[in-house]
Motif scaffolding. Sequence first.
Motif, PDB file in Angstrom:
ATOM      1  N   GLY A 234     -31.470  16.003  37.306  1.00 29.72           N
ATOM      2  CA  GLY A 234     -30.406  16.698  36.585  1.00 29.72           C
ATOM      3  C   GLY A 234     -30.665  16.761  35.092  1.00 29.72           C
ATOM      4  O   GLY A 234     -30.427  17.791  34.449  1.00 29.72           O
ATOM      5  N   VAL A 235     -31.157  15.645  34.529  1.00 33.48           N
ATOM      6  CA  VAL A 235     -31.459  15.622  33.088  1.00 33.48           C
ATOM      7  C   VAL A 235     -32.572  16.616  32.766  1.00 33.48           C
ATOM      8  O   VAL A 235     -32.483  17.389  31.806  1.00 33.48           O
ATOM      9  CB  VAL A 235     -31.861  14.200  32.645  1.00 33.48           C
ATOM     10  N   ASP A 236     -33.625  16.624  33.581  1.00 33.16           N
ATOM     11  CA  ASP A 236     -34.744  17.533  33.330  1.00 33.16           C
ATOM     12  C   ASP A 236     -34.315  18.984  33.450  1.00 33.16           C
ATOM     13  O   ASP A 236     -34.722  19.841  32.662  1.00 33.16           O
ATOM     14  CB  ASP A 236     -35.882  17.250  34.317  1.00 33.16           C
ATOM     15  N   ALA A 237     -33.459  19.280  34.435  1.00 32.48           N
ATOM     16  CA  ALA A 237     -33.013  20.655  34.625  1.00 32.48           C
ATOM     17  C   ALA A 237     -32.124  21.114  33.468  1.00 32.48           C
ATOM     18  O   ALA A 237     -32.225  22.256  33.008  1.00 32.48           O
ATOM     19  CB  ALA A 237     -32.263  20.780  35.949  1.00 32.48           C
ATOM     20  N   SER A 238     -31.274  20.238  32.970  1.00 27.17           N
ATOM     21  CA  SER A 238     -30.369  20.613  31.879  1.00 27.17           C
ATOM     22  C   SER A 238     -31.115  20.856  30.582  1.00 27.17           C
ATOM     23  O   SER A 238     -30.686  21.661  29.750  1.00 27.17           O
ATOM     24  CB  SER A 238     -29.316  19.524  31.679  1.00 27.17           C
ATOM     25  N   LYS A 239     -32.248  20.168  30.396  1.00 30.01           N
ATOM     26  CA  LYS A 239     -33.031  20.329  29.172  1.00 30.01           C
ATOM     27  C   LYS A 239     -34.162  21.329  29.336  1.00 30.01           C
ATOM     28  O   LYS A 239     -34.853  21.650  28.374  1.00 30.01           O
ATOM     29  CB  LYS A 239     -33.620  18.973  28.765  1.00 30.01           C
ATOM     30  N   GLN A 240     -34.353  21.799  30.579  1.00 31.33           N
ATOM     31  CA  GLN A 240     -35.439  22.716  30.892  1.00 31.33           C
ATOM     32  C   GLN A 240     -36.767  22.165  30.378  1.00 31.33           C
ATOM     33  O   GLN A 240     -37.531  22.843  29.674  1.00 31.33           O
ATOM     34  CB  GLN A 240     -35.175  24.102  30.285  1.00 31.33           C
ATOM     35  N   ASN A 241     -37.026  20.916  30.722  1.00 30.65           N
ATOM     36  CA  ASN A 241     -38.247  20.252  30.270  1.00 30.65           C
ATOM     37  C   ASN A 241     -39.487  20.968  30.788  1.00 30.65           C
ATOM     38  O   ASN A 241     -39.552  21.358  31.947  1.00 30.65           O
ATOM     39  CB  ASN A 241     -38.277  18.796  30.748  1.00 30.65           C
ATOM     40  N   GLN A 242     -40.473  21.104  29.933  1.00 27.13           N
ATOM     41  CA  GLN A 242     -41.778  21.631  30.312  1.00 27.13           C
ATOM     42  C   GLN A 242     -42.793  20.517  30.136  1.00 27.13           C
ATOM     43  O   GLN A 242     -43.200  20.202  29.032  1.00 27.13           O
ATOM     44  CB  GLN A 242     -42.144  22.848  29.439  1.00 27.13           C
ATOM     45  N   PHE A 243     -43.158  19.882  31.249  1.00 30.07           N
ATOM     46  CA  PHE A 243     -44.042  18.736  31.189  1.00 30.07           C
ATOM     47  C   PHE A 243     -45.476  19.181  30.977  1.00 30.07           C
ATOM     48  O   PHE A 243     -45.895  20.251  31.425  1.00 30.07           O
ATOM     49  CB  PHE A 243     -43.931  17.918  32.480  1.00 30.07           C
ATOM     50  N   GLY A 244     -46.223  18.338  30.306  1.00 29.95           N
ATOM     51  CA  GLY A 244     -47.619  18.647  30.034  1.00 29.95           C
ATOM     52  C   GLY A 244     -48.507  18.357  31.219  1.00 29.95           C
ATOM     53  O   GLY A 244     -48.060  18.147  32.341  1.00 29.95           O
ATOM     54  N   GLU A 245     -49.784  18.295  30.965  1.00 33.46           N
ATOM     55  CA  GLU A 245     -50.768  18.072  32.023  1.00 33.46           C
ATOM     56  C   GLU A 245     -50.834  16.595  32.376  1.00 33.46           C
ATOM     57  O   GLU A 245     -50.667  15.721  31.523  1.00 33.46           O
ATOM     58  CB  GLU A 245     -52.134  18.564  31.556  1.00 33.46           C
ATOM     59  N   SER A 246     -51.090  16.313  33.653  1.00 35.99           N
ATOM     60  CA  SER A 246     -51.161  14.938  34.129  1.00 35.99           C
ATOM     61  C   SER A 246     -52.314  14.190  33.476  1.00 35.99           C
ATOM     62  O   SER A 246     -53.416  14.710  33.328  1.00 35.99           O
ATOM     63  CB  SER A 246     -51.341  14.921  35.654  1.00 35.99           C
ATOM     64  N   LYS A 247     -52.032  12.942  33.093  1.00 35.07           N
ATOM     65  CA  LYS A 247     -53.053  12.074  32.499  1.00 35.07           C
ATOM     66  C   LYS A 247     -53.506  10.993  33.492  1.00 35.07           C
ATOM     67  O   LYS A 247     -54.226  10.080  33.126  1.00 35.07           O
ATOM     68  CB  LYS A 247     -52.479  11.375  31.248  1.00 35.07           C
ATOM     69  N   GLY A 248     -53.041  11.102  34.737  1.00 30.33           N
ATOM     70  CA  GLY A 248     -53.325  10.061  35.723  1.00 30.33           C
ATOM     71  C   GLY A 248     -52.032   9.426  36.189  1.00 30.33           C
ATOM     72  O   GLY A 248     -51.021   9.429  35.477  1.00 30.33           O
ATOM     73  N   PHE A 249     -52.042   8.865  37.391  1.00 30.38           N
ATOM     74  CA  PHE A 249     -50.820   8.387  38.016  1.00 30.38           C
ATOM     75  C   PHE A 249     -50.076   7.377  37.153  1.00 30.38           C
ATOM     76  O   PHE A 249     -48.897   7.564  36.829  1.00 30.38           O
ATOM     77  CB  PHE A 249     -51.152   7.765  39.378  1.00 30.38           C
ATOM     78  N   PHE A 250     -50.729   6.296  36.753  1.00 36.08           N
ATOM     79  CA  PHE A 250     -50.022   5.233  36.039  1.00 36.08           C
ATOM     80  C   PHE A 250     -49.622   5.662  34.627  1.00 36.08           C
ATOM     81  O   PHE A 250     -48.539   5.301  34.149  1.00 36.08           O
ATOM     82  CB  PHE A 250     -50.868   3.962  35.999  1.00 36.08           C
ATOM     83  N   GLU A 313     -35.471  12.241  25.429  1.00 31.31           N
ATOM     84  CA  GLU A 313     -36.892  12.570  25.482  1.00 31.31           C
ATOM     85  C   GLU A 313     -37.121  13.999  25.014  1.00 31.31           C
ATOM     86  O   GLU A 313     -36.331  14.897  25.275  1.00 31.31           O
ATOM     87  CB  GLU A 313     -37.421  12.427  26.916  1.00 31.31           C
ATOM     88  N   GLN A 314     -38.257  14.209  24.337  1.00 30.40           N
ATOM     89  CA  GLN A 314     -38.605  15.549  23.920  1.00 30.40           C
ATOM     90  C   GLN A 314     -38.936  16.394  25.139  1.00 30.40           C
ATOM     91  O   GLN A 314     -39.242  15.886  26.209  1.00 30.40           O
ATOM     92  CB  GLN A 314     -39.797  15.518  22.952  1.00 30.40           C
ATOM     93  N   GLN A 315     -38.915  17.704  24.988  1.00 30.06           N
ATOM     94  CA  GLN A 315     -39.036  18.593  26.122  1.00 30.06           C
ATOM     95  C   GLN A 315     -40.441  18.688  26.674  1.00 30.06           C
ATOM     96  O   GLN A 315     -40.635  19.176  27.763  1.00 30.06           O
ATOM     97  CB  GLN A 315     -38.557  20.001  25.744  1.00 30.06           C
ATOM     98  N   SER A 316     -41.428  18.248  25.951  1.00 28.03           N
ATOM     99  CA  SER A 316     -42.795  18.336  26.455  1.00 28.03           C
ATOM    100  C   SER A 316     -43.476  16.994  26.339  1.00 28.03           C
ATOM    101  O   SER A 316     -43.396  16.336  25.308  1.00 28.03           O
ATOM    102  CB  SER A 316     -43.589  19.384  25.670  1.00 28.03           C
ATOM    103  N   LYS A 317     -44.164  16.598  27.388  1.00 30.15           N
ATOM    104  CA  LYS A 317     -44.923  15.356  27.334  1.00 30.15           C
ATOM    105  C   LYS A 317     -46.204  15.524  26.542  1.00 30.15           C
ATOM    106  O   LYS A 317     -46.949  14.581  26.361  1.00 30.15           O
ATOM    107  CB  LYS A 317     -45.248  14.876  28.758  1.00 30.15           C
ATOM    108  N   ASP A 318     -46.481  16.733  26.111  1.00 27.13           N
ATOM    109  CA  ASP A 318     -47.642  16.991  25.277  1.00 27.13           C
ATOM    110  C   ASP A 318     -47.227  17.248  23.836  1.00 27.13           C
ATOM    111  O   ASP A 318     -47.813  18.060  23.123  1.00 27.13           O
ATOM    112  CB  ASP A 318     -48.417  18.212  25.792  1.00 27.13           C
ATOM    113  N   ALA A 319     -46.168  16.574  23.392  1.00 27.14           N
ATOM    114  CA  ALA A 319     -45.701  16.758  22.024  1.00 27.14           C
ATOM    115  C   ALA A 319     -46.783  16.350  21.039  1.00 27.14           C
ATOM    116  O   ALA A 319     -47.538  15.411  21.282  1.00 27.14           O
ATOM    117  CB  ALA A 319     -44.442  15.912  21.793  1.00 27.14           C
TER     118      ALA A 319
END
Length: 331
Positions: A234-250, A313-319
């Motif tokens: 719900g939080v991600d949908a409300s902020k329309q987060n655009q996640f960056g590229e995966s850096k690995g599982f952990f 949290e900022q909208q992109s994990k690649d900030a």
Amino acid sequence: MFKKILLGMLLLGIGLAQASDVIKPGGPIDINLSVDVDIPAPGVCASLATDQFDLVELRINGVLSQRKLKDCDPDPVMNKLVFHLPQSDIDNSALERESLMGSPWQELRHNYHRDLPFNVSFKNGGGTSILVSGILRFQILKPGYVVFGFGFIAVVGYALFRLGRDSGLLRDSSTSAINERTFSLARVQMAWWFFIVLVSYIWLWIVAEGIPTVSPQALGLLGIGSATYLTAAGVDASKQNQFGESKGFFKDILSDSQGLTLHRFQMLVFNVLIGVLFLVYVIQHFSMPVFDGNILTLLGMSAGTYAGFKIPEQQSKDAPEDPKAAYGVET
């Protein structure tokens, strides 16, 4: 890998099938958890009245059994005392189950069965007298249950692993290609507790040969996982987060847009620790654990902290790492 798992299950089933030797007449008496036990007792029924059944006790391996005398069945050769267990999942039968089970994997040298001494006694005003004694044989693991149960666990575990790696099952929602999406801590937690409870339930079905009872704590753990995922989604949908590229599982599950975070690490450690303890308890005690309420509160607080920190949290994990660049300030 999957073929090796199936081959191992097949070999285990063959070994158990060979282990199920036939009991010779006059030898140990077979016993099952959910089936009445018939104990030969020559001459007993002739002197035992129906209103005295409550005074008859069965002890198995020195432990007072919860099984009650149901009938005293006479036949031309000998009498048989019929004991049954009214409720196989009540708390006060746990000690009896543990006494019967022992340690299943240590019984390999005994073909997965245990020979347990028993005695049937009669309590009267002057004390206790032994009516009959002997040996009960309890088959701990049976081929059909083991092959089906562990095979099902292997299939579900393999499916979770492959789908989690190659699909969006455990990844954040994003427009990126599936293999580039970041892994979601909330989805991983939900899958973790689903698998823990599933393995526990099937193990109890294997050893108890009946439909196990799911403890309220197990339902609570599943509920915490589901609630955490719903809140995070719900939080991600409300902020329309655009996640960056995966850096690995952990790195994905332990990081937000600012890097590694303590609240995510705390949540991961608590879930892994309590999950492992949950499984160990089920394997050793043949019942689902009844956790202290504070354990569920602890996991709930960790999940709530994780959900709370997702809001700022900022909208992109690649900030951008440069704080000036993040706000469009020229350098």
